[in-house]
Design a protein around this motif. Sequence first.
Motif, PDB file in Angstrom:
ATOM      1  N   SER A  58      -2.200 -10.387   1.821  1.00 16.96           N
ATOM      2  CA  SER A  58      -0.905  -9.907   1.316  1.00 16.96           C
ATOM      3  C   SER A  58       0.272 -10.445   2.135  1.00 16.96           C
ATOM      4  CB  SER A  58      -0.870  -8.369   1.336  1.00 16.96           C
ATOM      5  OG  SER A  58      -1.071  -7.920   2.658  1.00 16.96           O
ATOM      6  N   GLY A 109       0.818  -1.219   0.000  1.00 12.98           N
ATOM      7  CA  GLY A 109       0.000   0.000   0.000  1.00 12.98           C
ATOM      8  C   GLY A 109       0.849   1.265   0.000  1.00 12.98           C
ATOM      9  N   MET A 135       4.215  -1.845  -3.224  1.00 11.45           N
ATOM     10  CA  MET A 135       3.087  -2.547  -3.845  1.00 11.45           C
ATOM     11  C   MET A 135       1.925  -1.579  -3.954  1.00 11.45           C
ATOM     12  SD  MET A 135       1.648  -6.309  -3.242  1.00 11.45           S
ATOM     13  CE  MET A 135       0.854  -6.255  -1.656  1.00 11.45           C
ATOM     14  N   GLY A 158       1.740   3.289   4.356  1.00 12.46           N
ATOM     15  CA  GLY A 158       2.677   2.759   3.361  1.00 12.46           C
ATOM     16  C   GLY A 158       3.430   3.891   2.677  1.00 12.46           C
ATOM     17  N   SER A 185      -7.136  -6.921   5.403  1.00 12.10           N
ATOM     18  CA  SER A 185      -7.914  -7.948   4.687  1.00 12.10           C
ATOM     19  C   SER A 185      -8.225  -9.155   5.574  1.00 12.10           C
ATOM     20  CB  SER A 185      -7.182  -8.402   3.420  1.00 12.10           C
ATOM     21  OG  SER A 185      -5.939  -8.990   3.746  1.00 12.10           O
ATOM     22  N   GLY A 228      -1.671  -3.634  11.799  1.00 14.94           N
ATOM     23  CA  GLY A 228      -2.891  -3.634  10.993  1.00 14.94           C
ATOM     24  C   GLY A 228      -3.105  -4.981  10.321  1.00 14.94           C
ATOM     25  N   ALA A 229      -4.283  -5.157   9.766  1.00 14.84           N
ATOM     26  CA  ALA A 229      -4.612  -6.423   9.111  1.00 14.84           C
ATOM     27  C   ALA A 229      -5.849  -6.197   8.248  1.00 14.84           C
ATOM     28  CB  ALA A 229      -4.870  -7.499  10.162  1.00 14.84           C
ATOM     29  N   HIS A 272       0.908  -4.480   6.187  1.00 15.94           N
ATOM     30  CA  HIS A 272      -0.231  -4.015   6.997  1.00 15.94           C
ATOM     31  C   HIS A 272      -1.568  -4.403   6.385  1.00 15.94           C
ATOM     32  CE1 HIS A 272      -0.853  -0.945   3.952  1.00 15.94           C
ATOM     33  NE2 HIS A 272       0.435  -0.711   3.998  1.00 15.94           N
ATOM     34  N   ALA A 273      -1.547  -4.973   5.144  1.00 20.70           N
ATOM     35  CA  ALA A 273      -2.818  -5.201   4.438  1.00 20.70           C
ATOM     36  C   ALA A 273      -3.477  -6.519   4.838  1.00 20.70           C
ATOM     37  CB  ALA A 273      -2.619  -5.113   2.929  1.00 20.70           C
TER      38      ALA A 273
HETATM   39  N1  NAP Z   1      -2.923   4.951   9.828  1.00 25.76           N
HETATM   40  C1  NAP Z   1      -2.386   4.611  10.990  1.00 25.76           C
HETATM   41  O1  NAP Z   1      -1.830   5.418  11.705  1.00 25.76           O
HETATM   42  C2  NAP Z   1      -2.399   3.178  11.454  1.00 25.76           C
HETATM   43  C3  NAP Z   1      -1.828   2.832  12.677  1.00 25.76           C
HETATM   44  C4  NAP Z   1      -1.812   1.503  13.078  1.00 25.76           C
HETATM   45  C5  NAP Z   1      -2.405   0.551  12.260  1.00 25.76           C
HETATM   46  N2  NAP Z   1      -2.993   0.928  11.100  1.00 25.76           N
HETATM   47  C6  NAP Z   1      -3.603  -0.112  10.258  1.00 25.76           C
HETATM   48  O2  NAP Z   1      -2.755  -0.293   9.132  1.00 25.76           O
HETATM   49  C7  NAP Z   1      -3.539  -0.583   7.959  1.00 25.76           C
HETATM   50  C8  NAP Z   1      -3.259   0.445   6.864  1.00 25.76           C
HETATM   51  O3  NAP Z   1      -3.634   1.729   7.316  1.00 25.76           O
HETATM   52  P1  NAP Z   1      -3.462   3.018   6.390  1.00 25.76           P
HETATM   53  O4  NAP Z   1      -3.842   4.167   7.225  1.00 25.76           O
HETATM   54  O5  NAP Z   1      -2.106   3.009   5.759  1.00 25.76           O
HETATM   55  O6  NAP Z   1      -4.600   2.724   5.273  1.00 25.76           O
HETATM   56  P2  NAP Z   1      -4.799   3.309   3.806  1.00 25.76           P
HETATM   57  O7  NAP Z   1      -4.322   4.703   3.686  1.00 25.76           O
HETATM   58  O8  NAP Z   1      -6.201   3.004   3.417  1.00 25.76           O
HETATM   59  O9  NAP Z   1      -3.845   2.417   2.883  1.00 25.76           O
HETATM   60  C9  NAP Z   1      -3.995   1.031   2.807  1.00 25.76           C
HETATM   61  C10 NAP Z   1      -3.597   0.566   1.397  1.00 25.76           C
HETATM   62  O10 NAP Z   1      -3.434  -0.849   1.432  1.00 25.76           O
HETATM   63  C11 NAP Z   1      -3.636  -1.358   0.144  1.00 25.76           C
HETATM   64  N3  NAP Z   1      -4.438  -2.577   0.237  1.00 25.76           N
HETATM   65  C12 NAP Z   1      -5.753  -2.691   0.570  1.00 25.76           C
HETATM   66  N4  NAP Z   1      -6.132  -3.972   0.514  1.00 25.76           N
HETATM   67  C13 NAP Z   1      -5.059  -4.686   0.141  1.00 25.76           C
HETATM   68  C14 NAP Z   1      -4.824  -6.064  -0.099  1.00 25.76           C
HETATM   69  N5  NAP Z   1      -5.790  -6.976   0.031  1.00 25.76           N
HETATM   70  N6  NAP Z   1      -3.572  -6.444  -0.471  1.00 25.76           N
HETATM   71  C15 NAP Z   1      -2.579  -5.536  -0.592  1.00 25.76           C
HETATM   72  N7  NAP Z   1      -2.745  -4.215  -0.384  1.00 25.76           N
HETATM   73  C16 NAP Z   1      -3.972  -3.801  -0.025  1.00 25.76           C
HETATM   74  C17 NAP Z   1      -4.352  -0.297  -0.673  1.00 25.76           C
HETATM   75  O11 NAP Z   1      -3.421   0.200  -1.637  1.00 25.76           O
HETATM   76  P3  NAP Z   1      -3.425  -0.342  -3.163  1.00 25.76           P
HETATM   77  O12 NAP Z   1      -4.864  -0.557  -3.532  1.00 25.76           O
HETATM   78  O13 NAP Z   1      -2.749   0.709  -3.949  1.00 25.76           O
HETATM   79  O14 NAP Z   1      -2.643  -1.632  -3.133  1.00 25.76           O
HETATM   80  C18 NAP Z   1      -4.664   0.792   0.347  1.00 25.76           C
HETATM   81  O15 NAP Z   1      -4.574   2.073  -0.238  1.00 25.76           O
HETATM   82  C19 NAP Z   1      -4.992  -0.612   8.452  1.00 25.76           C
HETATM   83  O16 NAP Z   1      -5.309  -1.945   8.770  1.00 25.76           O
HETATM   84  C20 NAP Z   1      -4.965   0.247   9.699  1.00 25.76           C
HETATM   85  O17 NAP Z   1      -5.976  -0.055  10.604  1.00 25.76           O
HETATM   86  C21 NAP Z   1      -2.977   2.199  10.662  1.00 25.76           C
END
Ligand code: NAP
Length: 331
Positions: free
Chosen positions: A237, A140, A163, A146, A258, A255-256, A232-233
Amino acid sequence: FNDIWAITGIPVSTLDDHDQDYHITGSGGIALVASVGGEVKKQGRVKVGDLVTIYSGQNDILSPTVGLDPMFADFSIQGYQGPDGSHQQFMVAQVPQVHVKPQDASLEAAGSYVLNLGTIYRALFTTLRIEPGKTLFVEGAATGTGLEALKSARNNGLQVTGMVSNNDRAEYIRGLGATGVINRKDSRYANAFTKVPADPQQWAEWEGKGEAILADYRAQNNGKLADYVVSHAGELSFPRSFQMLEENGVLTFYGASSGYHFTFMGKKGMRSPQEMFEKGSLRAGEAVLIYYGVDTLEDGIVDAVGLEAIESAREMGARIVVATYTDAQKE
Ligand SMILES: NC(=O)c1ccc[n+]([C@@H]2O[C@H](COP(=O)([O-])OP(=O)(O)OC[C@H]3O[C@@H](n4cnc5c(N)ncnc54)[C@H](OP(=O)(O)O)[C@@H]3O)[C@@H](O)[C@H]2O)c1
């Protein structure tokens, strides 16, 4: 994500995590200080009228372990684990959550960077301890955490492959200095992003389905796989990202998105339980859960690695809980 998960109650209901019959979402934000407690007033760092950035991590600020690592001191995320998030007019924060608003950031940016960057700081610098000149693969890479991982790793002299899921995102991250791109929607990877099947007969086929992804990664990284991986996906993934690791490579995840059922195929090589505990920075007094009986002699009882793990954890002064598969193993 926190809002969506809290509102949908998937994968767990936030209402089960606390005893209020309401839940206000919002993890972090920008705020105007309306009132401060006596100790905060005395300290003088934060005062009424300040425009501040709020970090959403809360903990037991009087715990003796808080200075060692705040995440070990009853850490929780406000607005997700706790019921009183930032989507309300007045919110109570602990004073360590309150930071000066960066002067050059817009209100939106100032209210949203801390959890993302805190997560990435921890992943890259506390856990992976990234070193310049090495390679990193991140899921991501065009959005959220990401994207921050890509930028931070690039700024620290790493070669990063991201990715993404389409060509626009591929171009975008190349523009930010990504060395390589893996487009997970590439038709050659069809059916590759699945969990590792439970049936051992299907493992070779599963590994084979990842070959095109690994070959594309190697072609963009001087023939080698990744020194570091940030995942994190979630369950779809994670197994492929794990497969992306070079020998002695290290993966970190948070994170997780999916799903939570993480599977992976082991790699060649062996580390003793003691080395693994040291890698995990185990300290005396900390708790360790050991699964005993994963791999036993024919008697179904003696698990040599399990015994060594118990012995090493005991020598390191850990508090140990052992989960066994049978009563005979327990005895
Ligand atoms: N944001 C935070 O501060 C934070 C802190 C702790 C934990 N988390 C956790 O970390 C995860 C990501 O958070 P984020 O804020 O970075 O979210 P985000 O901005 O929505 O980015 C996640 C990206 O992951 C990719 N993705 C989605 N489904 C996928 C799959 N099945 N296989 C591979 N890639 C996939 C997508 O990119 P593409 O479609 O381009 O591949 C999506 O844009 C979540 O689970 C969240 O709860 C986030």
